[in-house]
Design a protein around this motif. Sequence first.
Motif, PDB file in Angstrom:
ATOM      1  N   ARG A 160       0.834  -1.208   0.000  1.00 55.10           N
ATOM      2  CA  ARG A 160       0.000   0.000   0.000  1.00 55.10           C
ATOM      3  C   ARG A 160       0.866   1.254   0.000  1.00 55.10           C
ATOM      4  NH1 ARG A 160      -1.854  -0.563   4.602  1.00 55.10           N
ATOM      5  NH2 ARG A 160      -3.500  -2.047   4.086  1.00 55.10           N
ATOM      6  N   GLU A 161       1.896   1.270   0.845  1.00 51.40           N
ATOM      7  CA  GLU A 161       2.773   2.433   0.919  1.00 51.40           C
ATOM      8  C   GLU A 161       3.486   2.672  -0.409  1.00 51.40           C
ATOM      9  OE1 GLU A 161       5.265   1.485   4.211  1.00 51.40           O
ATOM     10  OE2 GLU A 161       3.748   2.007   5.722  1.00 51.40           O
ATOM     11  N   GLY A 162       3.907   1.583  -1.069  1.00 49.35           N
ATOM     12  CA  GLY A 162       4.563   1.717  -2.363  1.00 49.35           C
ATOM     13  C   GLY A 162       3.630   2.267  -3.428  1.00 49.35           C
ATOM     14  N   LEU A 163       2.383   1.820  -3.410  1.00 46.13           N
ATOM     15  CA  LEU A 163       1.401   2.309  -4.381  1.00 46.13           C
ATOM     16  C   LEU A 163       1.070   3.777  -4.148  1.00 46.13           C
ATOM     17  CD1 LEU A 163      -0.976  -0.786  -4.419  1.00 46.13           C
ATOM     18  CD2 LEU A 163       0.498  -0.023  -6.306  1.00 46.13           C
ATOM     19  N   VAL A 164       0.908   4.151  -2.899  1.00 46.92           N
ATOM     20  CA  VAL A 164       0.620   5.553  -2.574  1.00 46.92           C
ATOM     21  C   VAL A 164       1.775   6.440  -3.027  1.00 46.92           C
ATOM     22  CG1 VAL A 164       0.324   7.206  -0.688  1.00 46.92           C
ATOM     23  CG2 VAL A 164      -0.966   5.060  -0.687  1.00 46.92           C
ATOM     24  N   GLY A 165       3.013   5.997  -2.737  1.00 45.18           N
ATOM     25  CA  GLY A 165       4.170   6.776  -3.162  1.00 45.18           C
ATOM     26  C   GLY A 165       4.245   6.911  -4.678  1.00 45.18           C
ATOM     27  N   ALA A 166       3.928   5.836  -5.397  1.00 44.34           N
ATOM     28  CA  ALA A 166       3.966   5.878  -6.857  1.00 44.34           C
ATOM     29  C   ALA A 166       2.883   6.798  -7.417  1.00 44.34           C
ATOM     30  CB  ALA A 166       3.806   4.465  -7.415  1.00 44.34           C
ATOM     31  N   MET A 167       1.707   6.789  -6.778  1.00 44.77           N
ATOM     32  CA  MET A 167       0.638   7.700  -7.214  1.00 44.77           C
ATOM     33  C   MET A 167       1.045   9.152  -7.000  1.00 44.77           C
ATOM     34  SD  MET A 167      -2.904   5.897  -5.941  1.00 44.77           S
ATOM     35  CE  MET A 167      -3.194   4.148  -6.214  1.00 44.77           C
TER      36      MET A 167
ATOM     37  N   PRO B  59      -8.728  -1.204  -2.837  1.00 44.36           N
ATOM     38  CA  PRO B  59      -8.993  -2.253  -3.828  1.00 44.36           C
ATOM     39  C   PRO B  59      -7.757  -2.607  -4.660  1.00 44.36           C
ATOM     40  CG  PRO B  59     -10.756  -0.637  -3.841  1.00 44.36           C
ATOM     41  CD  PRO B  59      -9.662  -0.067  -3.001  1.00 44.36           C
ATOM     42  N   LEU B  60      -6.968  -1.598  -5.007  1.00 50.92           N
ATOM     43  CA  LEU B  60      -5.763  -1.858  -5.797  1.00 50.92           C
ATOM     44  C   LEU B  60      -4.776  -2.708  -5.007  1.00 50.92           C
ATOM     45  CD1 LEU B  60      -4.119  -1.418  -8.354  1.00 50.92           C
ATOM     46  CD2 LEU B  60      -3.305   0.754  -7.380  1.00 50.92           C
ATOM     47  N   THR B  61      -4.597  -2.379  -3.734  1.00 54.60           N
ATOM     48  CA  THR B  61      -3.702  -3.155  -2.875  1.00 54.60           C
ATOM     49  C   THR B  61      -4.184  -4.596  -2.767  1.00 54.60           C
ATOM     50  OG1 THR B  61      -3.113  -1.198  -1.571  1.00 54.60           O
ATOM     51  CG2 THR B  61      -2.704  -3.341  -0.564  1.00 54.60           C
ATOM     52  N   ALA B  62      -5.482  -4.764  -2.544  1.00 56.11           N
ATOM     53  CA  ALA B  62      -6.040  -6.110  -2.369  1.00 56.11           C
ATOM     54  C   ALA B  62      -5.869  -6.953  -3.628  1.00 56.11           C
ATOM     55  CB  ALA B  62      -7.511  -6.021  -1.991  1.00 56.11           C
ATOM     56  N   LEU B  63      -6.118  -6.366  -4.788  1.00 55.38           N
ATOM     57  CA  LEU B  63      -6.041  -7.125  -6.038  1.00 55.38           C
ATOM     58  C   LEU B  63      -4.595  -7.481  -6.391  1.00 55.38           C
ATOM     59  CD1 LEU B  63      -8.747  -5.310  -8.169  1.00 55.38           C
ATOM     60  CD2 LEU B  63      -8.847  -7.630  -7.263  1.00 55.38           C
ATOM     61  N   LEU B  64      -3.679  -6.529  -6.215  1.00 57.11           N
ATOM     62  CA  LEU B  64      -2.279  -6.827  -6.502  1.00 57.11           C
ATOM     63  C   LEU B  64      -1.720  -7.841  -5.504  1.00 57.11           C
ATOM     64  CD1 LEU B  64      -0.619  -3.448  -7.550  1.00 57.11           C
ATOM     65  CD2 LEU B  64      -1.034  -5.460  -8.957  1.00 57.11           C
ATOM     66  N   ALA B  65      -2.104  -7.695  -4.231  1.00 55.19           N
ATOM     67  CA  ALA B  65      -1.648  -8.654  -3.218  1.00 55.19           C
ATOM     68  C   ALA B  65      -2.125 -10.062  -3.560  1.00 55.19           C
ATOM     69  CB  ALA B  65      -2.150  -8.236  -1.841  1.00 55.19           C
TER      70      ALA B  65
ATOM     71  N   ALA C  20       3.950  10.366  -6.950  1.00 59.33           N
ATOM     72  CA  ALA C  20       5.018  10.730  -7.876  1.00 59.33           C
ATOM     73  C   ALA C  20       4.542  10.778  -9.320  1.00 59.33           C
ATOM     74  CB  ALA C  20       6.167   9.728  -7.748  1.00 59.33           C
ATOM     75  N   GLY C  21       3.289  10.382  -9.561  1.00 60.03           N
ATOM     76  CA  GLY C  21       2.756  10.367 -10.916  1.00 60.03           C
ATOM     77  C   GLY C  21       3.216   9.188 -11.742  1.00 60.03           C
ATOM     78  N   ALA C  22       3.799   8.176 -11.084  1.00 57.18           N
ATOM     79  CA  ALA C  22       4.296   7.009 -11.812  1.00 57.18           C
ATOM     80  C   ALA C  22       3.186   6.046 -12.198  1.00 57.18           C
ATOM     81  CB  ALA C  22       5.341   6.277 -10.976  1.00 57.18           C
ATOM     82  N   ILE C  23       2.100   6.046 -11.427  1.00 56.14           N
ATOM     83  CA  ILE C  23       0.935   5.226 -11.766  1.00 56.14           C
ATOM     84  C   ILE C  23      -0.317   6.080 -11.627  1.00 56.14           C
ATOM     85  CG2 ILE C  23       2.054   3.094 -11.015  1.00 56.14           C
ATOM     86  CD1 ILE C  23       0.332   3.164  -8.496  1.00 56.14           C
ATOM     87  N   ARG C  24      -1.396   5.626 -12.268  1.00 53.74           N
ATOM     88  CA  ARG C  24      -2.646   6.364 -12.210  1.00 53.74           C
ATOM     89  C   ARG C  24      -3.180   6.404 -10.775  1.00 53.74           C
ATOM     90  NH1 ARG C  24      -3.602   2.981 -16.491  1.00 53.74           N
ATOM     91  NH2 ARG C  24      -5.233   1.830 -15.417  1.00 53.74           N
ATOM     92  N   LYS C  25      -3.924   7.440 -10.472  1.00 50.69           N
ATOM     93  CA  LYS C  25      -4.556   7.527  -9.164  1.00 50.69           C
ATOM     94  C   LYS C  25      -5.812   6.658  -9.172  1.00 50.69           C
ATOM     95  CE  LYS C  25      -2.725  11.981  -7.724  1.00 50.69           C
ATOM     96  NZ  LYS C  25      -3.013  13.355  -7.239  1.00 50.69           N
ATOM     97  N   LEU C  26      -5.792   5.641  -8.341  1.00 49.67           N
ATOM     98  CA  LEU C  26      -6.894   4.696  -8.231  1.00 49.67           C
ATOM     99  C   LEU C  26      -7.209   4.469  -6.765  1.00 49.67           C
ATOM    100  CD1 LEU C  26      -5.513   2.088 -10.806  1.00 49.67           C
ATOM    101  CD2 LEU C  26      -7.537   3.529 -11.148  1.00 49.67           C
ATOM    102  N   PRO C  27      -8.397   3.945  -6.441  1.00 55.90           N
ATOM    103  CA  PRO C  27      -8.708   3.636  -5.046  1.00 55.90           C
ATOM    104  C   PRO C  27      -7.648   2.692  -4.464  1.00 55.90           C
ATOM    105  CG  PRO C  27     -10.686   3.512  -6.380  1.00 55.90           C
ATOM    106  CD  PRO C  27      -9.551   3.669  -7.330  1.00 55.90           C
ATOM    107  N   VAL C  28      -6.997   3.126  -3.388  1.00 60.59           N
ATOM    108  CA  VAL C  28      -5.811   2.424  -2.891  1.00 60.59           C
ATOM    109  C   VAL C  28      -6.138   1.047  -2.329  1.00 60.59           C
ATOM    110  CG1 VAL C  28      -3.927   2.490  -1.225  1.00 60.59           C
ATOM    111  CG2 VAL C  28      -4.582   4.562  -2.451  1.00 60.59           C
TER     112      VAL C  28
END
Length: 202
Positions: free
Chosen positions: A138-145, A157-163, A147-155
């Motif tokens: 989750r922390e990695g995804l938030v940091g990437a969002m 659900p994204l964490t759960a699906l990638l996990a 920084a503009g490295a990935i699209r802003k998405l609901p954190v």
Amino acid sequence: MQDRKPRTNVERTEATRTALIEAARKLFVEKSYAETGTPEIVAAAGVTRGALYHHFADKQALFLAVVEQESARVAEEIEKASVGSFSPREQLVAGGTAFLDAMAKDGRTRLLLLDGPAILGRAVMDEIDGRHGNRTLREGLVGAMRAGAIRKLPVEPLTALLAAAFDRTALSIEAGGDPTAYREVLAALIDGLAPAGDAARP
């Protein structure tokens, strides 16, 4: 030669608890949770049955402690691997690779992905994951969002699906799947989160 300083009560208590957790982990991996009895655990740990029940209410509580410790160790390995990565995208990939490497260690896939949910229940495992492995993701995804490295998405659900994808990958590799192929696909999934027109690579 100086005499060794006697251990304090706190140190003795912690040593006993550690011995029980380590002995239980070894037996749970070798024999399974169901086939392991508490007399075997206390014998392997070199402590009394009373010591076991002083620290843990029952075998399931001891199993919970084993799972919590293993989950924390996986998170530590992910965090170590992610430090110093060049870009947010690289951090996510490095963290995912570290997760798979950590899960390849003897018994972890069984403990955390098979026995854990079966014995403790999905809700308890989700809480443990939320404190450890999923927290790092989750922390990695938030940091990437940010920084503009990935699209802003609901954190969440994204964490759960990638996990879930990473967990399934660990199980597949454990069953004999090609680690290189699975890691390539997971990296592609992360790259697919890049903003439109951006390949997300450094």
